[in-house]
Design an enzyme around this catalytic site. Structure first.
Site, short mmCIF file in Angstrom:
data_model
loop_
_atom_site.label_atom_id
_atom_site.label_comp_id
_atom_site.label_asym_id
_atom_site.label_seq_id
_atom_site.Cartn_x
_atom_site.Cartn_y
_atom_site.Cartn_z
N SER A 21 0.82 -1.21 0.00
CA SER A 21 0.00 0.00 0.00
C SER A 21 0.85 1.26 0.00
CB SER A 21 -0.93 0.01 1.22
OG SER A 21 -1.86 -1.03 1.16
N ARG A 42 8.44 -8.10 -5.97
CA ARG A 42 9.09 -9.40 -6.09
C ARG A 42 8.30 -10.34 -6.98
NH1 ARG A 42 9.22 -10.31 -1.13
NH2 ARG A 42 7.31 -11.52 -0.97
N GLY A 146 5.49 9.43 9.73
CA GLY A 146 4.49 10.35 10.25
C GLY A 146 3.11 9.74 10.17
N LYS A 201 5.20 3.24 18.41
CA LYS A 201 3.78 3.64 18.40
C LYS A 201 2.89 2.49 17.93
CE LYS A 201 3.47 4.03 13.76
NZ LYS A 201 2.42 3.52 12.84
N ASP A 254 1.77 10.45 14.67
CA ASP A 254 1.60 9.09 14.17
C ASP A 254 0.88 8.22 15.19
OD1 ASP A 254 1.77 7.14 12.27
OD2 ASP A 254 3.93 6.85 12.40
N THR A 258 -2.47 6.14 14.31
CA THR A 258 -2.41 4.68 14.38
C THR A 258 -3.33 4.10 15.44
OG1 THR A 258 -0.07 4.90 13.75
CG2 THR A 258 -0.79 2.74 14.47
N SER A 264 -5.87 1.65 10.41
CA SER A 264 -4.71 1.14 11.14
C SER A 264 -4.75 -0.37 11.29
CB SER A 264 -4.65 1.80 12.53
OG SER A 264 -3.67 1.17 13.32
N ARG A 265 -3.78 -1.05 10.71
CA ARG A 265 -3.70 -2.51 10.82
C ARG A 265 -3.39 -2.92 12.25
NH1 ARG A 265 -0.89 -1.32 6.14
NH2 ARG A 265 1.16 -1.66 7.07
N VAL A 289 0.64 -6.60 6.83
CA VAL A 289 1.48 -6.87 8.00
C VAL A 289 1.19 -5.86 9.10
CG1 VAL A 289 3.84 -7.01 8.86
CG2 VAL A 289 3.31 -7.83 6.57
N GLU A 291 2.91 -4.38 11.84
CA GLU A 291 4.31 -4.29 12.28
C GLU A 291 4.45 -4.37 13.79
OE1 GLU A 291 6.88 -4.40 10.41
OE2 GLU A 291 6.89 -2.97 8.77
#
Length: 352
Positions: A21, A42, A146, A201, A254, A258, A264-265, A289, A291
């Site tokens: 993304s 990839r 950010g 964060k 951020d 988030t 927000s994942r 993912v 993180e």
């Protein structure tokens, strides 16, 4: 008014490594600004699909990609002509990506978009890249971080970010390259603070997501964010960051985005965990993912090593890796001994 920094002719050609993304959004931003941009993925099938559809069928699927944007699955094709390389891969894949590309990165400006620290080494992403490229490469590396959800930047929603680098002129040049009428870029000389804020964060966002999943309200979310910011700052200072960085876009800005956004994942992952889903079930549901899952372990281990008190990070770690129930962690956090807020904000901590 600050003097503009001249963009080097070589910087007119840009390679973006990673077609998730954020990589897709940034490649689009740069191509629309008039740079010659190649987006590397990839997966050769994905590359062919993007060439044919002029859309990314896996990420930001409604975004029309610029006609001028090129695509490649071959690093030897994508990198040699680029003067600036944007590393838009997840933090856990940064070393492999830098190692694969290093023969083509010497002397180029490199911009990391990843938010995390490496397991076991506890290196920041700029340090991971530099360790692969060798001594002296630090001056060519910058980071951008950010409150920048790719979904909103791709729709030209007014946004702001921070460009940080060890070399002030590199940061200014990156600022000039990435700045648009809807994407405002500030420089910050504290690359340590910007990267540490970016990694930590995400863990606090997992905690706020768990709070949301448990049905708690604004009071709980605000408390977690505020005390989470204190944890982030304490850890950053220990690593040599400036406390003020955590009050800026890369820290507080951020953190707000988030911890509160539907995009927000990390927040969403925390919410699903609190509702009973496992990490493996969440992974099957989405290819994106979170993180913070990896960062929770890395930052917990780093805090233990430094003898630093980070109760929210520890609670998230125990939920993710030791099977503790999120609701049980709430009781533990609320029952902690009485504290003085000013002393706990990190104002008296000295860097080691």
């Amino acid at each position: 008014m600050a003097k503009k920094v001249a963009i080097k002719p070589a910087d007119l050609n840009i390679a973006v490594i990673g077609a998730g993304s954020w990589g897709t959004a940034i490649a689009t931003l740069l191509a629309e600004k008039g740079f010659e941009v190649v987006l590397w993925a990839r997966d050769a099938v994905l590359v062919e699909d993007m060439k044919r559809l002029k859309r990314n069928p896996r990420y930001l699927t409604d975004l029309d990609l610029p006609e001028t944007l090129s695509f490649s699955s071959d690093l030897k094709e994508a990198l040699p002509g680029a003067g600036l390389v944007v590393m838009a891969v997840p933090s856990h894949g940064m070393r492999k990506a830098a190692r694969s590309a290093r023969e083509h990165l010497t002397g180029k400006t490199i911009v990391s978009l990843a938010k995390g620290i490496e397991a076991e080494t506890y290196l920041r992403m700029s340090e991971v890249i530099a360790s692969e490229l060798g001594p002296g490469s630090e001056k060519d590396i910058a980071v951008i971080s950010g409150p920048n959800h790719a979904e909103e930047v791709s729709r030209r929603v007014p946004s702001a970010t921070v460009a940080a680098a060890n070399d002030k002129e590199v940061a200014k040049r990156v600022q000039e390259i990435f700045m648009t009428p809807y994407f405002r870029v500030y420089t910050n000389p504290d690359i340590i603070g910007v990267e540490m804020a970016a990694a930590s964060k995400n863990v606090i966002a997992l905690a706020t997501g768990m709070s949301d999943g448990l049905g708690y309200g604004d009071n709980t979310r605000a408390a977690l964010m505020t005390r989470g910011l204190a944890e982030m700052t304490r850890l950053g200072i220990i690593k040599g960051a400036e406390a003020s960085t955590f009050s800026g876009l890369a820290g507080l800005g951020d953190l707000i985005a988030t911890c509160t956004s539907l995009h927000s994942r990390n927040r969403a992952t925390g919410e699903k965990i609190a509702k009973g889903m496992t990490l493996s079930e969440i992974a099957k549901e989405t290819s994106m993912v979170a993180e913070g899952v990896t960062a929770a372990k890395n930052l917990h281990d780093l805090a233990v090593k430094a003898g630093l008190d980070m109760p929210i990070t520890e609670a998230v770690f125990r939920v993710l890796y030791q099977g503790k129930k999120p609701k049980d962690c709430v009781g533990d956090l609320m029952a902690r001994g009485a504290k003085d807020e000013a002393a706990a904000l990190g104002q008296r901590i000295k860097p080691c």
